[in-house]
Design an enzyme around this catalytic site. Structure first.
Site, PDB file in Angstrom:
ATOM      1  N   ASP A  29      65.071  10.368 -36.586  1.00 55.47           N
ATOM      2  CA  ASP A  29      63.866   9.834 -35.957  1.00 55.47           C
ATOM      3  C   ASP A  29      63.400  10.793 -34.854  1.00 55.47           C
ATOM      4  O   ASP A  29      64.200  11.323 -34.081  1.00 55.47           O
ATOM      5  CB  ASP A  29      64.145   8.437 -35.377  1.00 55.47           C
ATOM      6  CG  ASP A  29      62.869   7.680 -35.074  1.00 55.47           C
ATOM      7  OD1 ASP A  29      62.584   6.688 -35.772  1.00 55.47           O
ATOM      8  OD2 ASP A  29      62.143   8.076 -34.133  1.00 55.47           O
ATOM      9  N   ASN A  87      61.327  -2.920 -39.700  1.00 57.64           N
ATOM     10  CA  ASN A  87      60.224  -3.608 -39.036  1.00 57.64           C
ATOM     11  C   ASN A  87      59.123  -3.822 -40.064  1.00 57.64           C
ATOM     12  O   ASN A  87      58.600  -2.852 -40.624  1.00 57.64           O
ATOM     13  CB  ASN A  87      59.712  -2.768 -37.860  1.00 57.64           C
ATOM     14  CG  ASN A  87      60.771  -2.623 -36.777  1.00 57.64           C
ATOM     15  OD1 ASN A  87      61.489  -3.565 -36.469  1.00 57.64           O
ATOM     16  ND2 ASN A  87      60.884  -1.426 -36.218  1.00 57.64           N
ATOM     17  N   GLY A  93      56.530  -4.604 -34.985  1.00 57.24           N
ATOM     18  CA  GLY A  93      56.472  -3.251 -34.423  1.00 57.24           C
ATOM     19  C   GLY A  93      56.368  -2.151 -35.459  1.00 57.24           C
ATOM     20  O   GLY A  93      56.577  -0.979 -35.124  1.00 57.24           O
ATOM     21  N   GLN A  94      56.026  -2.497 -36.709  1.00 56.70           N
ATOM     22  CA  GLN A  94      55.877  -1.430 -37.709  1.00 56.70           C
ATOM     23  C   GLN A  94      54.705  -0.540 -37.321  1.00 56.70           C
ATOM     24  O   GLN A  94      53.599  -1.022 -37.061  1.00 56.70           O
ATOM     25  CB  GLN A  94      55.649  -2.015 -39.115  1.00 56.70           C
ATOM     26  CG  GLN A  94      55.582  -0.919 -40.184  1.00 56.70           C
ATOM     27  CD  GLN A  94      55.526  -1.454 -41.617  1.00 56.70           C
ATOM     28  OE1 GLN A  94      55.529  -2.657 -41.857  1.00 56.70           O
ATOM     29  NE2 GLN A  94      55.462  -0.534 -42.560  1.00 56.70           N
ATOM     30  N   SER A  95      54.978   0.759 -37.239  1.00 60.44           N
ATOM     31  CA  SER A  95      53.929   1.705 -36.825  1.00 60.44           C
ATOM     32  C   SER A  95      53.638   2.758 -37.880  1.00 60.44           C
ATOM     33  O   SER A  95      52.602   3.426 -37.804  1.00 60.44           O
ATOM     34  CB  SER A  95      54.327   2.383 -35.506  1.00 60.44           C
ATOM     35  OG  SER A  95      55.508   3.123 -35.670  1.00 60.44           O
ATOM     36  N   HIS A 100      60.456   2.167 -44.342  1.00 61.68           N
ATOM     37  CA  HIS A 100      61.570   2.959 -43.820  1.00 61.68           C
ATOM     38  C   HIS A 100      62.608   2.031 -43.240  1.00 61.68           C
ATOM     39  O   HIS A 100      62.285   1.015 -42.625  1.00 61.68           O
ATOM     40  CB  HIS A 100      61.095   3.968 -42.768  1.00 61.68           C
ATOM     41  CG  HIS A 100      60.210   3.391 -41.714  1.00 61.68           C
ATOM     42  ND1 HIS A 100      58.879   3.091 -41.944  1.00 61.68           N
ATOM     43  CD2 HIS A 100      60.459   3.014 -40.442  1.00 61.68           C
ATOM     44  CE1 HIS A 100      58.357   2.559 -40.849  1.00 61.68           C
ATOM     45  NE2 HIS A 100      59.302   2.497 -39.919  1.00 61.68           N
ATOM     46  N   HIS A 102      65.630   1.874 -40.560  1.00 59.29           N
ATOM     47  CA  HIS A 102      66.244   2.543 -39.410  1.00 59.29           C
ATOM     48  C   HIS A 102      67.757   2.346 -39.489  1.00 59.29           C
ATOM     49  O   HIS A 102      68.228   1.207 -39.632  1.00 59.29           O
ATOM     50  CB  HIS A 102      65.791   1.904 -38.094  1.00 59.29           C
ATOM     51  CG  HIS A 102      64.326   1.991 -37.801  1.00 59.29           C
ATOM     52  ND1 HIS A 102      63.803   2.885 -36.889  1.00 59.29           N
ATOM     53  CD2 HIS A 102      63.271   1.287 -38.275  1.00 59.29           C
ATOM     54  CE1 HIS A 102      62.493   2.722 -36.803  1.00 59.29           C
ATOM     55  NE2 HIS A 102      62.140   1.752 -37.634  1.00 59.29           N
TER      56      HIS A 102
HETATM   57  P1  AMP Z   1      58.445   1.652 -37.044  1.00 59.80           P
HETATM   58  O1  AMP Z   1      57.946   1.393 -35.649  1.00 59.80           O
HETATM   59  O2  AMP Z   1      59.509   0.692 -37.504  1.00 59.80           O
HETATM   60  O3  AMP Z   1      57.303   1.762 -38.038  1.00 59.80           O
HETATM   61  O4  AMP Z   1      59.195   3.044 -36.985  1.00 59.80           O
HETATM   62  C1  AMP Z   1      58.533   4.244 -37.113  1.00 59.80           C
HETATM   63  C2  AMP Z   1      59.486   5.281 -36.621  1.00 59.80           C
HETATM   64  O5  AMP Z   1      59.078   6.530 -37.122  1.00 59.80           O
HETATM   65  C3  AMP Z   1      59.547   5.415 -35.096  1.00 59.80           C
HETATM   66  O6  AMP Z   1      60.882   5.215 -34.661  1.00 59.80           O
HETATM   67  C4  AMP Z   1      59.059   6.835 -34.835  1.00 59.80           C
HETATM   68  O7  AMP Z   1      59.745   7.444 -33.770  1.00 59.80           O
HETATM   69  C5  AMP Z   1      59.342   7.505 -36.159  1.00 59.80           C
HETATM   70  N1  AMP Z   1      58.507   8.648 -36.513  1.00 59.80           N
HETATM   71  C6  AMP Z   1      57.150   8.701 -36.507  1.00 59.80           C
HETATM   72  N2  AMP Z   1      56.728   9.910 -36.941  1.00 59.80           N
HETATM   73  C7  AMP Z   1      57.845  10.625 -37.238  1.00 59.80           C
HETATM   74  C8  AMP Z   1      58.088  11.941 -37.723  1.00 59.80           C
HETATM   75  N3  AMP Z   1      57.082  12.780 -38.001  1.00 59.80           N
HETATM   76  N4  AMP Z   1      59.361  12.339 -37.904  1.00 59.80           N
HETATM   77  C9  AMP Z   1      60.388  11.509 -37.608  1.00 59.80           C
HETATM   78  N5  AMP Z   1      60.230  10.255 -37.166  1.00 59.80           N
HETATM   79  C10 AMP Z   1      58.982   9.818 -36.965  1.00 59.80           C
END
Ligand code: AMP
Length: 114
Positions: A29, A87, A93-95, A100, A102
């Site tokens: 991450d 998430n 909190g999915q962004s 994916h 974690h």
């Molecule tokens: P979520 O909030 O569950 O959608 O998790 C998204 C995760 O992706 C977060 O922990 C970010 O730090 C991680 N993330 C976003 N862009 C990248 C990237 N280019 N390489 C590695 N991790 C990333």
């Protein structure tokens, strides 16, 4: 999807992978929340956990959990304990809108999460 960041990583266009097989990739991450913070991602673009149906996608999700166990073991966190988190949706909190998992470990993890 062409402009999906995790599809680009899965294609090997960006960054380095800690694990790869026919179905999934894993990478560290960018903003780690624990000493071990690895994302395990299907190569197939699936938006979110809620889109997983019984059948091939369910097998893929099960495979991701087996890969999480393997990476936890490789990172030396299997004995102490680790956590696998998905998430799903904005309130969770999915962004990034590519499924994916974690994998978090290497320290004491609070419960419940925030
Ligand atoms: P979520 O909030 O569950 O959608 O998790 C998204 C995760 O992706 C977060 O922990 C970010 O730090 C991680 N993330 C976003 N862009 C990248 C990237 N280019 N390489 C590695 N991790 C990333």
């Amino acid at each position: 999807m062409m402009d999906c960041i995790f599809c680009k990583i899965a294609r090997g266009d960006l960054g380095s992978l800690v694990y790869e097989d026919e179905q999934v990739v894993a990478f560290n991450d960018l903003n780690p929340k624990a000493p071990v913070h690895v994302l395990i991602v299907p190569k197939k673009h699936i938006e979110k956990l809620a889109d997983i149906q019984d059948g091939d996608d369910a097998c893929l999700a099960g495979h991701i959990l087996v890969v999480a166990n393997k990476i936890a073991s490789d990172r030396g966190t299997a004995q102490d304990g680790y956590r696998v988190v998905v998430n799903n949706g904005p309130a969770a909190g999915q962004s990034v809108w590519h499924l994916h998992f974690h994998l978090l470990g290497g320290r004491e993890l609070d419960w419940p999460p925030g």
